[in-house]
Write an enzyme that holds these catalytic residues in place. Structure first.
Site, PDB file in Angstrom:
ATOM      1  N   GLY A   1       0.802  -1.219   0.000  1.00 39.75           N
ATOM      2  CA  GLY A   1       0.000   0.000   0.000  1.00 39.75           C
ATOM      3  C   GLY A   1       0.833   1.265   0.000  1.00 39.75           C
ATOM      4  O   GLY A   1       0.461   2.271  -0.630  1.00 39.75           O
TER       5      GLY A   1
ATOM      6  N   GLY B   1     -34.110  16.556   3.585  1.00 39.83           N
ATOM      7  CA  GLY B   1     -33.265  15.389   3.743  1.00 39.83           C
ATOM      8  C   GLY B   1     -31.931  15.601   3.058  1.00 39.83           C
ATOM      9  O   GLY B   1     -31.835  16.326   2.058  1.00 39.83           O
TER      10      GLY B   1
ATOM     11  N   ASP C   1     -29.141  15.960  -2.142  1.00 36.75           N
ATOM     12  CA  ASP C   1     -29.890  16.891  -1.295  1.00 36.75           C
ATOM     13  C   ASP C   1     -31.358  16.819  -1.711  1.00 36.75           C
ATOM     14  O   ASP C   1     -31.673  16.857  -2.908  1.00 36.75           O
ATOM     15  CB  ASP C   1     -29.374  18.317  -1.479  1.00 36.75           C
ATOM     16  CG  ASP C   1     -27.994  18.524  -0.875  1.00 36.75           C
ATOM     17  OD1 ASP C   1     -27.508  17.607  -0.187  1.00 36.75           O
ATOM     18  OD2 ASP C   1     -27.403  19.595  -1.107  1.00 36.75           O
TER      19      ASP C   1
ATOM     20  N   ASP D   1     -29.742  -1.162  -2.778  1.00 37.38           N
ATOM     21  CA  ASP D   1     -29.604  -0.215  -1.659  1.00 37.38           C
ATOM     22  C   ASP D   1     -30.838  -0.298  -0.769  1.00 37.38           C
ATOM     23  O   ASP D   1     -31.400   0.722  -0.365  1.00 37.38           O
ATOM     24  CB  ASP D   1     -29.402   1.208  -2.180  1.00 37.38           C
ATOM     25  CG  ASP D   1     -29.013   2.192  -1.069  1.00 37.38           C
ATOM     26  OD1 ASP D   1     -28.533   1.722  -0.012  1.00 37.38           O
ATOM     27  OD2 ASP D   1     -29.196   3.401  -1.255  1.00 37.38           O
TER      28      ASP D   1
END
EC number: 2.3.1.234
Length: 543
Positions: A178, A349, A355, A461
């Site tokens: 890494g 929200g 947004d 989702d």
């Protein structure tokens, strides 16, 4: 032991290739902390060789530690119980047991992942953070709720540190890779499109790794491939952290683990937190990676709050998940003073992606969902993601109506601003209904998901924030949606929902989940999906 006095604990860390010994007192003062990394003679870490390294190195580090803090001052012995590589864990446990028996002091085995969180809280001003824990063997988003550290999101295959190390090995870079990927990435000036896989608050990195290797093999500049690999993978990590932030409404984010040393990842998270108006914390480098002090500190926290172990309890647990630990050291009264994320007044929200504002479209009540620019993502990637998801959402909101599923009506799409205006639904999100104890609609959620899956649509989702319950139940937020007839895709869809329920509605989980499953079972293909779901959950390696 008199726990009213200042206790001193020695901690042994050895879950993979790093050997650490730390000594800390109950005031949180680190008296000794040193870690030695095993560097294999050839690429890749062999578990047995790592264990041999621990056996040799613990002796050396113990001598150094006891030269600073005499043996007679040690009150407690702590060690990493898991998760980790079996051979490494066994050597670590044996070392801790031997010392505990020889000095006749109590022993405590602790969870390695939670140790990272607690040392981070000790070394920063974080109180109740959402934690992104990233290392060679772990990639998790953790949040404390209901007396446990819940896994809100995680990798579905390999950990981010492993992803970077495997790529580095493929390119003949030294271990740990890494560091070298970050070094090359700084000189990259071309973004190469690579797979970007986010499913709810989980990510998948194996496809990204394979694609990056192929780009390197095709003679793309290594600097550009490293740059693109970092930008893509770290954007995914930042996004799932932001999604978890919106889901939990925490007011703090903390970054821990070995990969937390990467400056680009820290920069991205810092920008995201500023955009969400929450605090960002990362401990100093010494306490980001694996170390003995973090093991000693969690040992003290658990011991002072009543945790006791005998030798029979000290068998290592290689798959010791964070959410298997009952947290006994965080007082319940702390919850009253915990801050929550604040939504700007002009919005109704603010999610991870967009947004949300309320208004009118002609004579209709409406909401506008604008996928705002993400400052943490480079422009090429950000434009691609925002455009793709805006178009997807509009497409799937229309498609599910053809399946007989309720969804908001679309009034307008502004592709340039990545904005959709749609009908306002009067009702409450499922999350609020469950918090109120109203579970009557939960079986309907299962039926709706089953209907989507039969129609070949995977949401990707599913959370209790993406259903609105009124006279009917509406499904929203299809930015990650896709068409798929693969049983595993549908199983992962359910796993995403299950984990979101467990993380927030833990006290009602069984009732809610069982009702959803009952509703889902009304569809013919449900049995194969539910069986596949069990298999996918079993094979999760990174814990």
């Amino acid at each position: 032991m008199d726990i009213s006095k200042d206790l001193i604990c020695i901690g042994f860390e050895g879950t993979a290739e790093k050997t650490g010994v730390g000594i800390i007192n109950s005031k949180g003062e680190v008296l000794f902390n040193k870690t030695i990394i095993y560097t294999p003679p050839v690429q890749g870490i062999h578990p047995r060789e790592a264990a041999d390294h621990h056996a040799e190195t613990f002796v050396k580090l113990l001598k150094e530690a006891l030269a600073v803090v005499p043996l007679e001052k040690i009150d407690l012995v702590s060690f990493s119980l898991g998760p980790g590589l079996g051979p490494s864990l066994r050597v670590t446990a044996t070392t801790a047991r031997a010392l505990s028996l020889s000095i006749n002091k109590p022993i405590i085995g602790v969870n390695h992942c939670i140790s990272h969180v607690e040392i981070g809280k000790l070394k920063t001003d974080a109180v109740d953070p959402l934690t992104l824990y990233v290392s060679g063997g772990n990639t998790q988003v953790l949040a404390y709720t209901g007396k446990k550290y819940r896994v809100i999101g995680e990798t579905l295959d390999i950990a981010i540190g492993n992803c970077l190390d495997q790529f580095a090995r493929h390119c003949n870079m030294p271990h740990p890779g890494g560091v070298y990927v970050e070094k090359y990435a700084k000189n990259g000036n071309k973004f190469i499109k690579l797979p970007y896989t986010v499913k709810g608050m989980d990510i998948s990195l194996s496809g990204l790794l394979t694609a990056a290797m192929k780009k390197y093999d095709s003679k793309e500049r290594i600097e550009d491939v490293c740059h693109s690999l970092q930008e893509t993978s770290f954007s995914m990590l930042t996004e799932i952290t932001e999604r978890a932030l919106a889901h939990t409404n925490k007011a703090e984010v903390m970054l821990v683990g070995g990969v937390a040393a990467n400056n680009r990842l820290k920069e991205m998270l810092n920008v995201m937190c500023a955009e969400q108006n929450v605090d960002f914390y990362v401990p100093e480098r010494e306490f980001c990676g694996d170390n003995g002090a973090m093991i000693a500190w969690l040992g003290i926290l658990q011991y002072l709050n009543g945790k006791r172990m005998d030798l029979n309890d000290t068998k290592p647990i290689s798959n010791y998940r964070s959410d298997m630990v009952e947290v006994n050291w965080i007082p319940e009264e702390n919850n009253e003073n915990i801050k929550s994320r604040i939504i700007p007044e002009h919005l109704i929200g603010k999610g991870a992606e967009a947004d949300i504002s309320k208004g009118r479209y002609l004579e209709f009540e409406s909401i506008t969902k604008e996928r705002v620019k993400k400052g943490y993502r480079i422009l090429e990637l950000d434009e691609l993601i925002r455009m793709r998801r805006t178009v997807k959402e509009a497409r799937f909101l229309t498609a599910i109506k053809e399946l007989g599923i309720y969804a908001p009506s679309i009034f307008d799409i502004d592709k340039e601003r990545k904005k959709i205006t749609m009908s306002y639904i009067h009702g409450k999100i499922a999350k609020e209904k469950i918090e109120e104890g109203n579970l009557d609609f939960c079986e309907d959620l299962g039926k709706i998901i089953g209907k989507m899956h039969v129609g070949g649509i995977v949401h990707n989702d599913l959370t209790t924030s993406n259903f609105i319950v009124s006279d009917n139940t509406f499904v929203i937020d299809f930015g990650l949606g896709k068409y798929s007839d693969l049983v595993e895709d549908k199983a992962i869809d359910l796993i995403v929902l299950k984990k979101s329920i467990m993380s927030i509605h833990y006290d009602k989980f069984d009732l809610v989940w069982n009702k959803i499953v009952e509703g889902y079972k009304t569809y013919e293909m449900s049995e194969s999906v539910l069986e596949c779901m069990k298999e996918v959950e079993k094979r999760a390696r990174y814990l």
